[in-house]
Motif scaffolding. Structure first.
Motif, short mmCIF file in Angstrom:
data_model
loop_
_atom_site.label_atom_id
_atom_site.label_comp_id
_atom_site.label_asym_id
_atom_site.label_seq_id
_atom_site.Cartn_x
_atom_site.Cartn_y
_atom_site.Cartn_z
N VAL A 168 -13.13 -41.66 57.44
CA VAL A 168 -12.57 -40.87 58.53
C VAL A 168 -13.38 -39.59 58.61
O VAL A 168 -13.47 -38.86 57.61
N PRO A 169 -14.00 -39.29 59.76
CA PRO A 169 -14.83 -38.08 59.84
C PRO A 169 -14.00 -36.81 59.65
O PRO A 169 -12.88 -36.72 60.15
N ASN A 170 -14.55 -35.87 58.91
CA ASN A 170 -13.90 -34.58 58.69
C ASN A 170 -14.52 -33.58 59.66
O ASN A 170 -15.63 -33.09 59.43
N GLN A 171 -13.82 -33.32 60.77
CA GLN A 171 -14.36 -32.45 61.82
C GLN A 171 -14.61 -31.04 61.31
O GLN A 171 -15.57 -30.39 61.72
N ILE A 172 -13.75 -30.54 60.44
CA ILE A 172 -13.92 -29.18 59.94
C ILE A 172 -15.17 -29.08 59.08
O ILE A 172 -15.97 -28.15 59.24
N ALA A 173 -15.39 -30.06 58.21
CA ALA A 173 -16.60 -30.04 57.38
C ALA A 173 -17.84 -30.14 58.25
O ALA A 173 -18.83 -29.44 58.02
N GLY A 174 -17.78 -30.98 59.26
CA GLY A 174 -18.91 -31.10 60.18
C GLY A 174 -19.18 -29.81 60.93
O GLY A 174 -20.32 -29.41 61.14
N SER A 175 -18.12 -29.13 61.31
CA SER A 175 -18.26 -27.86 62.01
C SER A 175 -18.89 -26.81 61.11
O SER A 175 -19.72 -26.02 61.55
N LEU A 176 -18.48 -26.80 59.85
CA LEU A 176 -19.06 -25.83 58.92
C LEU A 176 -20.55 -26.09 58.71
O LEU A 176 -21.35 -25.17 58.69
N ALA A 177 -20.90 -27.35 58.60
CA ALA A 177 -22.30 -27.70 58.38
C ALA A 177 -23.16 -27.36 59.60
O ALA A 177 -24.28 -26.89 59.46
N SER A 178 -22.63 -27.58 60.79
CA SER A 178 -23.42 -27.34 62.00
C SER A 178 -23.25 -25.93 62.55
O SER A 178 -23.94 -25.54 63.48
N GLN A 179 -22.32 -25.18 61.99
CA GLN A 179 -21.98 -23.84 62.46
C GLN A 179 -21.54 -23.86 63.93
O GLN A 179 -21.76 -22.92 64.68
N HIS A 180 -20.93 -24.97 64.33
CA HIS A 180 -20.40 -25.13 65.69
C HIS A 180 -18.96 -25.61 65.56
O HIS A 180 -18.71 -26.67 65.00
N VAL A 181 -18.04 -24.82 66.05
CA VAL A 181 -16.63 -25.13 65.87
C VAL A 181 -15.98 -25.38 67.23
O VAL A 181 -16.19 -24.63 68.17
N ASN A 182 -15.18 -26.43 67.31
CA ASN A 182 -14.45 -26.75 68.53
C ASN A 182 -12.98 -26.37 68.41
O ASN A 182 -12.12 -27.01 69.01
N LEU A 183 -12.69 -25.37 67.62
CA LEU A 183 -11.32 -24.93 67.42
C LEU A 183 -11.08 -23.64 68.17
O LEU A 183 -11.93 -22.76 68.22
N VAL A 184 -9.89 -23.53 68.77
CA VAL A 184 -9.48 -22.32 69.47
C VAL A 184 -8.31 -21.74 68.68
O VAL A 184 -7.26 -22.36 68.55
N ALA A 185 -8.52 -20.56 68.12
CA ALA A 185 -7.46 -19.92 67.32
C ALA A 185 -6.47 -19.22 68.25
O ALA A 185 -6.87 -18.48 69.15
N VAL A 186 -5.19 -19.46 67.99
CA VAL A 186 -4.12 -18.82 68.75
C VAL A 186 -3.16 -18.21 67.73
O VAL A 186 -2.67 -18.90 66.84
N ILE A 187 -2.93 -16.92 67.86
CA ILE A 187 -2.01 -16.23 66.95
C ILE A 187 -0.82 -15.76 67.76
O ILE A 187 -0.98 -15.04 68.75
N ILE A 188 0.36 -16.17 67.32
CA ILE A 188 1.59 -15.76 68.00
C ILE A 188 2.52 -15.10 67.00
O ILE A 188 2.48 -15.38 65.81
N PRO A 189 3.41 -14.21 67.49
CA PRO A 189 4.29 -13.50 66.57
C PRO A 189 5.51 -14.30 66.12
O PRO A 189 6.09 -13.98 65.08
N SER A 190 5.90 -15.34 66.88
CA SER A 190 7.15 -16.02 66.55
C SER A 190 7.21 -17.39 67.22
O SER A 190 6.67 -17.58 68.30
N LEU A 191 7.92 -18.30 66.57
CA LEU A 191 8.23 -19.57 67.21
C LEU A 191 9.66 -19.60 67.74
O LEU A 191 10.04 -20.49 68.48
#
Length: 104
Positions: A38-61
């Motif tokens: 199963v490909p590890n997208q995070i490891a691949g992103s670290l190796a390529s220095q290209h990330v397809n993640l969008v960080a969202v920070i919220i104060p509460s659920l």
């Protein structure tokens, strides 16, 4: 080793990059499937220095606005290669800084 080719060839096949014959590609993909790869997208992103993640920070659920915001973000990103990841700060400044730091 399971496919009988070099690590570089396996890497090319799994990343869908480079010139690899169809027979070799098929052999590598069959071996990967058999081994449960199963490909590890995070490891691949670290190796390529290209990330397809969008960080969202919220104060509460617990405030109904924020889950709606997350739903909207998810809908906008639905047909893109981007994947949202989120952190919750519980309205705490030190936690907000820690979450932000960990996402960078």
């Amino acid at each position: 080793a399971a496919s009988g080719v070099s690590e570089m060839t396996v890497s090319r096949v799994l990343r869908n990059r480079g010139d690899v014959s169809e027979a070799t590609r098929k052999k590598v993909l069959e071996a990967a499937k058999t081994l449960g790869y199963v490909p590890n997208q995070i490891a691949g992103s670290l190796a390529s220095q290209h990330v397809n993640l969008v960080a969202v920070i919220i104060p509460s659920l617990s405030n109904m606005v924020f889950p709606e915001v997350l739903t909207g973000i998810n809908q906008v990103l639905e047909n893109t290669p981007l994947q949202p990841v989120f952190g919750v700060t519980d309205y705490m400044r030190d936690k907000e800084e820690r979450v932000l730091y960990e996402m960078l």
